[in-house]
Scaffold this motif. Structure first.
Motif, PDB file in Angstrom:
ATOM      1  N   SER A 182      25.096  -9.560  40.450  1.00 51.23           N
ATOM      2  CA  SER A 182      25.257  -9.754  39.009  1.00 51.23           C
ATOM      3  C   SER A 182      25.986  -8.580  38.365  1.00 51.23           C
ATOM      4  N   ALA A 183      26.484  -8.820  37.165  1.00 49.30           N
ATOM      5  CA  ALA A 183      27.254  -7.809  36.439  1.00 49.30           C
ATOM      6  C   ALA A 183      26.355  -6.676  35.955  1.00 49.30           C
ATOM      7  N   SER A 184      26.969  -5.506  35.749  1.00 50.27           N
ATOM      8  CA  SER A 184      26.272  -4.359  35.169  1.00 50.27           C
ATOM      9  C   SER A 184      27.315  -3.410  34.612  1.00 50.27           C
ATOM     10  N   SER A 185      26.874  -2.408  33.879  1.00 49.93           N
ATOM     11  CA  SER A 185      27.824  -1.462  33.303  1.00 49.93           C
ATOM     12  C   SER A 185      27.227  -0.067  33.261  1.00 49.93           C
ATOM     13  N   GLY A 186      28.097   0.921  33.196  1.00 49.00           N
ATOM     14  CA  GLY A 186      27.688   2.315  33.095  1.00 49.00           C
ATOM     15  C   GLY A 186      28.574   3.036  32.109  1.00 49.00           C
ATOM     16  N   THR A 187      28.083   4.124  31.547  1.00 53.36           N
ATOM     17  CA  THR A 187      28.840   4.872  30.543  1.00 53.36           C
ATOM     18  C   THR A 187      28.885   6.359  30.881  1.00 53.36           C
ATOM     19  N   ASP A 188      29.868   7.015  30.326  1.00 53.13           N
ATOM     20  CA  ASP A 188      30.028   8.462  30.434  1.00 53.13           C
ATOM     21  C   ASP A 188      30.847   8.901  29.235  1.00 53.13           C
ATOM     22  N   THR A 189      31.102  10.179  29.094  1.00 48.88           N
ATOM     23  CA  THR A 189      31.986  10.665  28.046  1.00 48.88           C
ATOM     24  C   THR A 189      33.044  11.579  28.658  1.00 48.88           C
ATOM     25  N   GLN A 190      34.192  11.625  28.011  1.00 49.96           N
ATOM     26  CA  GLN A 190      35.280  12.505  28.438  1.00 49.96           C
ATOM     27  C   GLN A 190      35.671  13.404  27.274  1.00 49.96           C
ATOM     28  N   THR A 191      35.551  14.685  27.486  1.00 45.44           N
ATOM     29  CA  THR A 191      35.947  15.658  26.466  1.00 45.44           C
ATOM     30  C   THR A 191      37.396  16.066  26.688  1.00 45.44           C
ATOM     31  N   VAL A 192      38.199  15.961  25.640  1.00 48.58           N
ATOM     32  CA  VAL A 192      39.603  16.354  25.710  1.00 48.58           C
ATOM     33  C   VAL A 192      39.809  17.522  24.758  1.00 48.58           C
ATOM     34  N   ASN A 193      40.207  18.653  25.310  1.00 49.11           N
ATOM     35  CA  ASN A 193      40.439  19.857  24.514  1.00 49.11           C
ATOM     36  C   ASN A 193      41.902  19.998  24.140  1.00 49.11           C
ATOM     37  N   LYS A 194      42.156  20.885  23.178  1.00 51.95           N
ATOM     38  CA  LYS A 194      43.546  21.203  22.856  1.00 51.95           C
ATOM     39  C   LYS A 194      44.246  21.758  24.095  1.00 51.95           C
ATOM     40  N   THR A 195      45.499  21.405  24.236  1.00 46.00           N
ATOM     41  CA  THR A 195      46.294  21.928  25.338  1.00 46.00           C
ATOM     42  C   THR A 195      46.805  23.319  24.987  1.00 46.00           C
ATOM     43  N   ALA A 196      46.676  24.231  25.936  1.00 42.57           N
ATOM     44  CA  ALA A 196      47.216  25.574  25.726  1.00 42.57           C
ATOM     45  C   ALA A 196      48.735  25.517  25.643  1.00 42.57           C
ATOM     46  N   THR A 197      49.311  26.448  24.927  1.00 38.73           N
ATOM     47  CA  THR A 197      50.767  26.494  24.758  1.00 38.73           C
ATOM     48  C   THR A 197      51.301  27.886  25.071  1.00 38.73           C
ATOM     49  N   THR A 198      52.591  27.929  25.299  1.00 41.47           N
ATOM     50  CA  THR A 198      53.310  29.196  25.377  1.00 41.47           C
ATOM     51  C   THR A 198      54.434  29.161  24.346  1.00 41.47           C
ATOM     52  N   THR A 199      54.679  30.286  23.723  1.00 43.82           N
ATOM     53  CA  THR A 199      55.766  30.409  22.747  1.00 43.82           C
ATOM     54  C   THR A 199      56.745  31.456  23.251  1.00 43.82           C
ATOM     55  N   SER A 200      58.013  31.119  23.236  1.00 43.00           N
ATOM     56  CA  SER A 200      59.063  32.075  23.580  1.00 43.00           C
ATOM     57  C   SER A 200      59.962  32.263  22.368  1.00 43.00           C
ATOM     58  N   ALA A 201      60.497  33.453  22.219  1.00 44.64           N
ATOM     59  CA  ALA A 201      61.358  33.769  21.067  1.00 44.64           C
ATOM     60  C   ALA A 201      62.639  34.443  21.535  1.00 44.64           C
ATOM     61  N   VAL A 202      63.717  34.102  20.865  1.00 50.12           N
ATOM     62  CA  VAL A 202      65.005  34.763  21.101  1.00 50.12           C
ATOM     63  C   VAL A 202      65.644  35.039  19.750  1.00 50.12           C
ATOM     64  N   SER A 203      66.470  36.081  19.700  1.00 47.82           N
ATOM     65  CA  SER A 203      67.212  36.383  18.470  1.00 47.82           C
ATOM     66  C   SER A 203      68.676  36.565  18.817  1.00 47.82           C
ATOM     67  N   SER A 204      69.549  36.174  17.891  1.00 47.62           N
ATOM     68  CA  SER A 204      70.983  36.248  18.146  1.00 47.62           C
ATOM     69  C   SER A 204      71.734  36.500  16.845  1.00 47.62           C
TER      70      SER A 204
END
Length: 283
Positions: free
Chosen positions: A172-194
């Protein structure tokens, strides 16, 4: 239910006006296509234990055939055995948890029969990810179904995950549950001047590029604050992950250029700094 042992018994008695206790044996046919089994009579009774493997054909017709002995003639009795679907449990887990925006998450559902039922459920499991994307159905193999899903936002995190086993002929049918936590993704910033170096009279363009850190993916949005020593910072909106601003005039000397990404709903802040060399221009 499939996998649960069933006791099948037969009692052989003389028909009136006869008397006594029949001896010999009884042959049982469980009615599911398995071979008949013969058991000896003890005090007029015989029994066997049989396990039905499935529900197809239920209710099964059971036949017990007494073979007779020197004093008693053969006889036959019938009954039916109903075999219902076995109950199941479904458990679901996700990994990695927590995850980042754009990172692939593996969802695994395990379906098992509930005792006294036995056997391995077959069929499919339908996964719901809790983020508004369509459900996905995957086949069971050895009682396990696995899929991969990528979350594109953290809005709504932690997301409720549901795995629904759809049942089969025997389970017979059945079901289960869980949770998934999604955090902000880390970033890198690069800068150049000209240009760099530049003259005090030169307009200097500062550009910043913001990128997600693997395994995160996507394109950060929001603003970057661009600044040069002794000049008013400029807040610029990212376009396709890039922002730029022009500063003029600049004082002579060694100046610090900074680019501070201010983050958004899905991407974390980051910053970068470089040196801008400014020399006097011609009088």
């Amino acid at each position: 239910m499939p996998g649960r042992p069933v006791t099948i018994g037969a009692t052989v008695a003389p028909a009136a006006p006869g008397s006594g206790i029949p001896t010999g044996s009884v042959t049982f046919d469980p009615g599911d296509g398995t071979p008949p089994v013969t058991a000896p009579l003890t005090a007029g009774s015989a029994s066997i234990t049989h396990t039905y493997a499935g529900t197809s054909g239920s209710p099964y017709t059971i036949t017990a055939v007494y073979s007779g002995d020197a004093d008693f003639t053969p006889s036959t009795g019938t009954d039916t055995q109903t075999v219902g679907r076995a109950a199941t449990t479904t458990a679901v887990v996700s990994a990695p948890d927590p995850s980042s925006i754009g990172q692939s998450v593996t969802l695994t559902a395990t379906v098992a029969s509930v005792s006294p039922g036995a056997g391995t459920p077959t069929g499919t499991v339908t996964f719901s990810f809790g983020d508004g994307t369509p459900t996905v159905t995957a086949p069971l193999s050895g009682g396990v179904a696995t899929i991969a899903h990528t979350y594109t936002t953290k809005t709504g995190s932690p997301f409720p995950i549901t795995a629904t086993y759809n049942g089969d002929t025997n389970f017979s049918a059945s079901s289960g549950t869980d949770t998934q936590t999604v955090n902000k993704t880390a970033t890198t910033t690069s800068a150049v001047s000209s240009p760099n170096p530049s003259l005090v009279s030169d307009p200097v363009t500062v550009s910043a590029t913001v990128s997600p850190v693997a395994p995160g993916t996507g394109t950060p949005t929001g603003t970057v604050t661009l600044a040069i020593t002794d000049r008013t910072p400029q807040v610029v909106t990212l376009v396709n992950g890039t922002a730029s601003a022009t500063f003029s005039p600049l004082p002579k000397g060694t100046l610090t250029v900074t680019a501070n990404y201010n983050g958004d709903v899905n991407y974390a802040t980051s910053s970068a700094s470089i040196i801008q060399t400014v020399t006097p221009g011609q009088a």
